[in-house]
Scaffold this active site. Structure first.
Site, PDB file in Angstrom:
ATOM      1  N   GLU A 150       0.835  -1.204   0.000  1.00  0.00           N
ATOM      2  CA  GLU A 150       0.000   0.000   0.000  1.00  0.00           C
ATOM      3  C   GLU A 150       0.867   1.249   0.000  1.00  0.00           C
ATOM      4  O   GLU A 150       1.925   1.286   0.620  1.00  0.00           O
ATOM      5  CB  GLU A 150      -0.906  -0.012   1.236  1.00  0.00           C
ATOM      6  CG  GLU A 150      -1.781   1.209   1.397  1.00  0.00           C
ATOM      7  CD  GLU A 150      -2.669   1.129   2.632  1.00  0.00           C
ATOM      8  OE1 GLU A 150      -2.878   2.180   3.269  1.00  0.00           O
ATOM      9  OE2 GLU A 150      -3.151   0.015   2.971  1.00  0.00           O
ATOM     10  N   GLU A 154      -3.423  10.173   3.750  1.00  0.00           N
ATOM     11  CA  GLU A 154      -4.596  10.132   4.615  1.00  0.00           C
ATOM     12  C   GLU A 154      -4.712  11.428   5.403  1.00  0.00           C
ATOM     13  O   GLU A 154      -3.710  12.078   5.724  1.00  0.00           O
ATOM     14  CB  GLU A 154      -4.538   8.939   5.582  1.00  0.00           C
ATOM     15  CG  GLU A 154      -4.817   7.609   4.916  1.00  0.00           C
ATOM     16  CD  GLU A 154      -4.976   6.477   5.908  1.00  0.00           C
ATOM     17  OE1 GLU A 154      -6.069   5.879   5.961  1.00  0.00           O
ATOM     18  OE2 GLU A 154      -4.004   6.177   6.618  1.00  0.00           O
ATOM     19  N   TRP A 242     -14.104   7.024   5.982  1.00  0.00           N
ATOM     20  CA  TRP A 242     -14.570   6.072   6.994  1.00  0.00           C
ATOM     21  C   TRP A 242     -14.487   6.697   8.384  1.00  0.00           C
ATOM     22  O   TRP A 242     -13.855   7.740   8.577  1.00  0.00           O
ATOM     23  CB  TRP A 242     -13.800   4.763   6.923  1.00  0.00           C
ATOM     24  CG  TRP A 242     -12.302   4.833   6.988  1.00  0.00           C
ATOM     25  CD1 TRP A 242     -11.454   5.195   5.995  1.00  0.00           C
ATOM     26  CD2 TRP A 242     -11.481   4.511   8.118  1.00  0.00           C
ATOM     27  NE1 TRP A 242     -10.151   5.123   6.423  1.00  0.00           N
ATOM     28  CE2 TRP A 242     -10.138   4.699   7.717  1.00  0.00           C
ATOM     29  CE3 TRP A 242     -11.738   4.065   9.417  1.00  0.00           C
ATOM     30  CZ2 TRP A 242      -9.061   4.485   8.588  1.00  0.00           C
ATOM     31  CZ3 TRP A 242     -10.674   3.831  10.276  1.00  0.00           C
ATOM     32  CH2 TRP A 242      -9.351   4.034   9.851  1.00  0.00           C
ATOM     33  N   THR A 252      -6.561   3.358  16.721  1.00  0.00           N
ATOM     34  CA  THR A 252      -7.182   4.035  15.577  1.00  0.00           C
ATOM     35  C   THR A 252      -7.969   5.251  16.029  1.00  0.00           C
ATOM     36  O   THR A 252      -7.900   6.312  15.404  1.00  0.00           O
ATOM     37  CB  THR A 252      -8.109   3.058  14.822  1.00  0.00           C
ATOM     38  OG1 THR A 252      -7.340   1.946  14.374  1.00  0.00           O
ATOM     39  CG2 THR A 252      -8.760   3.732  13.628  1.00  0.00           C
TER      40      THR A 252
END
Length: 272
Positions: A150, A154, A242, A252
């Site tokens: 990846e 972000e 999200w 997170t």
């Protein structure tokens, strides 16, 4: 036709995705489909390959629900991966929305992936993020879901002026791979041009024509595994929004800001 030895699927529902089997594009699309668990070696659709392409998002055909995809990436360059479909074309923009899911007491967002695949190349997108409230996460990404390679940009709502650059090799979590940059303005208030320039030797993250960061493959060598921990697997370009603030994982939530503020009518949006 004989099934592969590791298959968990039948000939009528040949494609495996996340432990389930089906025959539709949501399961058979290259990158989503688990080749080892599918019925046989030809069950998953082949990779569409890379293309020189510019998408203006001025037609409803530019993004469709993946269940409606016929397999032609030139007719439908982007696919909305999840249901309900929270991606749409509005006023010449791709809009990804996140709405409140009362059953789970958190937001349900959207992921849009390119129909073409990419293995090295330069990808640019003009983006206005959803970083208007803590907990919201906006992403621009190149990813291989099966292997875990990846490269991404972000943005989190608690720091709307900041962009995070990151990369992963085989889904190995290495906090040293993440670097943050303050752009000096609210990324949810205006558009910026973001570019990922990915070659076999280096990755560059570029914003508004300025290179913020370069990672050279030669600098990613891991002496323990005797491998270069450098993303090299073909993947798909994607955009997503999200709810990180109500993710249920402490790390997170701390990263994104928590809790994400919700009312039944709240909608968060990112624009491309």
């Amino acid at each position: 036709m004989a099934a592969s030895s590791g298959s968990t699927c039948t000939e009528s529902a040949p494609c495996s995705r996340e432990g389930y089997c089906n025959a539709g594009p949501s399961f058979c699309l290259w990158g989503l489909c688990n080749e080892e668990k599918s019925f046989n070696s030809t069950s998953c659709w082949p990779s569409e390959g890379c293309a020189n392409q510019s998408v203006e998002f001025d037609s409803s055909a530019d993004v469709i629900a993946i269940a409606s995809y016929s397999g032609n990436p030139n007719s439908n360059p982007f696919l909305s991966i999840f249901e309900p479909n929270n991606a749409a074309i509005e006023d010449g923009k791709l809009v990804l929305s996140m709405t409140y899911n009362s059953d789970e007491d958190k937001g349900f967002g959207a992921t849009v992936d390119a129909a073409h695949t990419i293995e090295y190349g330069r990808v640019s997108a003009r983006i206005k993020t959803a970083a208007v409230a803590k907990g919201t996460v906006t992403a621009f990404i190149i990813r291989n879901d099966q292997i875990g390679d990846e490269i991404d940009f972000e943005w989190v709502g608690k720091e709307p002026d900041v962009v995070e650059t990151n990369f992963f090799y085989h889904d190995i979590l290495d906090y040293g791979n993440s670097k943050y940059f303050n752009l000096g303005s609210d990324t949810s208030a205006d558009y910026h041009d973001y570019t990922i320039d990915w070659s076999p030797d280096a990755i560059k993250w570029i914003v508004d024509g300025k290179t913020l960061r370069t990672v050279n493959r030669k600098d990613t060598y891991n002496s323990d595994t005797k491998e270069y921990h450098y993303p090299a697997a073909a993947g798909r370009v994607g955009f997503s929004i999200w709810d990180g603030g109500n993710a249920g994982a402490e790390g997170t939530e701390e990263w994104a800001g928590t809790p994400t503020p919700w009312t039944p009518s709240t909608v968060y949006k990112m624009y491309v």
